[in-house]
Design a protein around this motif. Sequence first.
Motif, PDB file in Angstrom:
ATOM      1  N   MET A 147       0.500  -1.172   0.219  1.00 14.06           N
ATOM      2  CA  MET A 147       0.449   0.184   0.069  1.00 14.06           C
ATOM      3  C   MET A 147       1.193   1.240   0.150  1.00 14.06           C
ATOM      4  SD  MET A 147      -2.850   0.746   2.728  1.00 14.06           S
ATOM      5  CE  MET A 147      -2.074   1.627   3.842  1.00 14.06           C
ATOM      6  N   GLU A 148       0.445   2.300  -0.549  1.00 15.28           N
ATOM      7  CA  GLU A 148       1.237   3.840  -0.893  1.00 15.28           C
ATOM      8  C   GLU A 148       0.051   4.593  -0.888  1.00 15.28           C
ATOM      9  OE1 GLU A 148       3.865   6.113  -4.152  1.00 15.28           O
ATOM     10  OE2 GLU A 148       3.501   3.741  -4.217  1.00 15.28           O
ATOM     11  N   ILE A 149       0.542   5.796  -0.108  1.00 17.99           N
ATOM     12  CA  ILE A 149      -0.252   6.770   0.218  1.00 17.99           C
ATOM     13  C   ILE A 149       0.542   7.935  -0.479  1.00 17.99           C
ATOM     14  CG2 ILE A 149      -1.548   8.935   1.995  1.00 17.99           C
ATOM     15  CD1 ILE A 149      -0.957   5.902   3.868  1.00 17.99           C
TER      16      ILE A 149
ATOM     17  N   THR B 150      -4.227  13.577  -1.516  1.00 15.96           N
ATOM     18  CA  THR B 150      -4.018  12.338  -0.762  1.00 15.96           C
ATOM     19  C   THR B 150      -4.359  11.395  -1.264  1.00 15.96           C
ATOM     20  OG1 THR B 150      -3.292  14.017   1.396  1.00 15.96           O
ATOM     21  CG2 THR B 150      -2.698  11.536   1.384  1.00 15.96           C
ATOM     22  N   TYR B 151      -3.950  10.448  -2.184  1.00 15.72           N
ATOM     23  CA  TYR B 151      -4.504   9.614  -3.231  1.00 15.72           C
ATOM     24  C   TYR B 151      -4.111   7.740  -2.324  1.00 15.72           C
ATOM     25  CZ  TYR B 151      -6.088  11.889  -6.063  1.00 15.72           C
ATOM     26  OH  TYR B 151      -6.854  13.090  -6.897  1.00 15.72           O
ATOM     27  N   ILE B 152      -4.552   6.316  -2.062  1.00 16.03           N
ATOM     28  CA  ILE B 152      -4.270   5.325  -1.693  1.00 16.03           C
ATOM     29  C   ILE B 152      -4.198   4.325  -2.512  1.00 16.03           C
ATOM     30  CG2 ILE B 152      -4.607   3.988   0.498  1.00 16.03           C
ATOM     31  CD1 ILE B 152      -5.861   5.509   2.047  1.00 16.03           C
ATOM     32  N   PHE B 153      -2.429   4.666  -3.021  1.00 15.86           N
ATOM     33  CA  PHE B 153      -2.842   3.064  -3.766  1.00 15.86           C
ATOM     34  C   PHE B 153      -2.718   1.589  -3.348  1.00 15.86           C
ATOM     35  CE2 PHE B 153      -1.278   6.428  -5.705  1.00 15.86           C
ATOM     36  CZ  PHE B 153      -1.686   7.009  -6.929  1.00 15.86           C
ATOM     37  N   ASN B 154      -3.434   0.927  -3.752  1.00 15.72           N
ATOM     38  CA  ASN B 154      -3.249  -0.760  -3.514  1.00 15.72           C
ATOM     39  C   ASN B 154      -3.683  -0.365  -2.049  1.00 15.72           C
ATOM     40  OD1 ASN B 154      -2.275  -1.930  -6.115  1.00 15.72           O
ATOM     41  ND2 ASN B 154      -0.652  -0.919  -5.253  1.00 15.72           N
ATOM     42  N   PHE B 155      -4.610  -0.085  -1.699  1.00 20.85           N
ATOM     43  CA  PHE B 155      -5.472  -0.270  -0.374  1.00 20.85           C
ATOM     44  C   PHE B 155      -5.364  -1.471   0.297  1.00 20.85           C
ATOM     45  CE2 PHE B 155      -9.421  -0.484   2.379  1.00 20.85           C
ATOM     46  CZ  PHE B 155      -8.881   0.713   3.507  1.00 20.85           C
TER      47      PHE B 155
ATOM     48  N   PHE C 101      -8.466  11.426   2.611  1.00 21.00           N
ATOM     49  CA  PHE C 101      -7.885  10.450   1.956  1.00 21.00           C
ATOM     50  C   PHE C 101      -8.682   9.691   1.141  1.00 21.00           C
ATOM     51  CE2 PHE C 101      -5.447  10.604   5.627  1.00 21.00           C
ATOM     52  CZ  PHE C 101      -4.451   9.918   5.751  1.00 21.00           C
ATOM     53  N   TYR C 102      -8.299   9.451  -0.621  1.00 21.05           N
ATOM     54  CA  TYR C 102      -8.698   9.229  -1.459  1.00 21.05           C
ATOM     55  C   TYR C 102      -8.569   7.570  -2.088  1.00 21.05           C
ATOM     56  CZ  TYR C 102     -10.854  13.706  -2.144  1.00 21.05           C
ATOM     57  OH  TYR C 102     -11.076  15.246  -1.262  1.00 21.05           O
TER      58      TYR C 102
ATOM     59  N   ASP D   5     -14.746  12.126  -6.017  1.00 24.78           N
ATOM     60  CA  ASP D   5     -15.946  12.629  -5.408  1.00 24.78           C
ATOM     61  C   ASP D   5     -16.610  12.315  -3.470  1.00 24.78           C
ATOM     62  OD1 ASP D   5     -16.955  10.505  -6.696  1.00 24.78           O
ATOM     63  OD2 ASP D   5     -18.332  11.843  -7.627  1.00 24.78           O
ATOM     64  N   GLN D   6     -17.485  12.099  -3.521  1.00 25.66           N
ATOM     65  CA  GLN D   6     -17.444  11.414  -2.288  1.00 25.66           C
ATOM     66  C   GLN D   6     -17.404  10.049  -2.286  1.00 25.66           C
ATOM     67  OE1 GLN D   6     -17.412  13.834   0.229  1.00 25.66           O
ATOM     68  NE2 GLN D   6     -18.283  11.887   2.450  1.00 25.66           N
ATOM     69  N   LYS D   7     -17.854   9.569  -3.263  1.00 26.60           N
ATOM     70  CA  LYS D   7     -17.833   7.888  -3.453  1.00 26.60           C
ATOM     71  C   LYS D   7     -16.267   7.309  -3.502  1.00 26.60           C
ATOM     72  CE  LYS D   7     -17.690   7.649  -8.634  1.00 26.60           C
ATOM     73  NZ  LYS D   7     -16.575   7.500  -8.791  1.00 26.60           N
ATOM     74  N   ASP D   8     -15.274   8.707  -3.493  1.00 27.41           N
ATOM     75  CA  ASP D   8     -14.035   8.035  -3.108  1.00 27.41           C
ATOM     76  C   ASP D   8     -13.170   7.954  -2.321  1.00 27.41           C
ATOM     77  OD1 ASP D   8     -13.946   7.411  -6.144  1.00 27.41           O
ATOM     78  OD2 ASP D   8     -13.947   9.329  -6.743  1.00 27.41           O
ATOM     79  N   VAL D   9     -13.847   8.682  -1.245  1.00 26.47           N
ATOM     80  CA  VAL D   9     -13.417   9.002  -0.566  1.00 26.47           C
ATOM     81  C   VAL D   9     -13.416   8.009   0.712  1.00 26.47           C
ATOM     82  CG1 VAL D   9     -13.599  10.059   1.964  1.00 26.47           C
ATOM     83  CG2 VAL D   9     -14.008  11.893  -0.710  1.00 26.47           C
TER      84      VAL D   9
END
Length: 198
Positions: free
Chosen positions: A1-3, A14-19, A77-78, A89-93
Amino acid sequence: MEIRYTSINDVYGTYIFNFEDNISGIKKINDFAVENIKSSKNVSDSINTVISKMSKEEAQDYVLNQSLPTMATNVIFYKALDDLEGQPDQKDVLIEYVLDENTFGIKNINIPNNELERDIVFKERNNSNESLSLVSKLNKISLSDLKLILKKVEQLGFQKRSENFQYQIKNDSGKLLFNIEYEKMGKYISLKFPPANS
């Protein structure tokens, strides 16, 4: 996981990859948020110290031409977006830390996951004026579980009767999963995780 704080589709966030939807992933998010809040507060304190030595007019000009933060803003965090069009948008939070704009204290932790219809059953143990252990059959904690746990402690409300209060979230075998700590009669909240090898 990467932030990463980065731009996706020309929108910075602020995006989270491979959550990783587990206790380890939640701890990484929390650590990142706490560090972000701490560094923003340090910058804000420095700016406010400079401003305090200026005249009212100089301070107004300085603030208008200042791009650095003088007040706290929420930390959101998205999920990393799959689509190369549009913006989050909100669904991505995934999770939002709601801050007191003056003190930088965390007032709330919002997890806008609406999929849940279940409940988590807890046994209450070792109740005192400053803490309560909540024991559950959960061995793994997801973000959805965290949302339910935060809702449960809000309903219990012990934090509103004590200056400082701590909920210890444990599994059936007594292992501490994490603590939820409150300050100032429940005004501020924080998550504390035990070291990885404990």
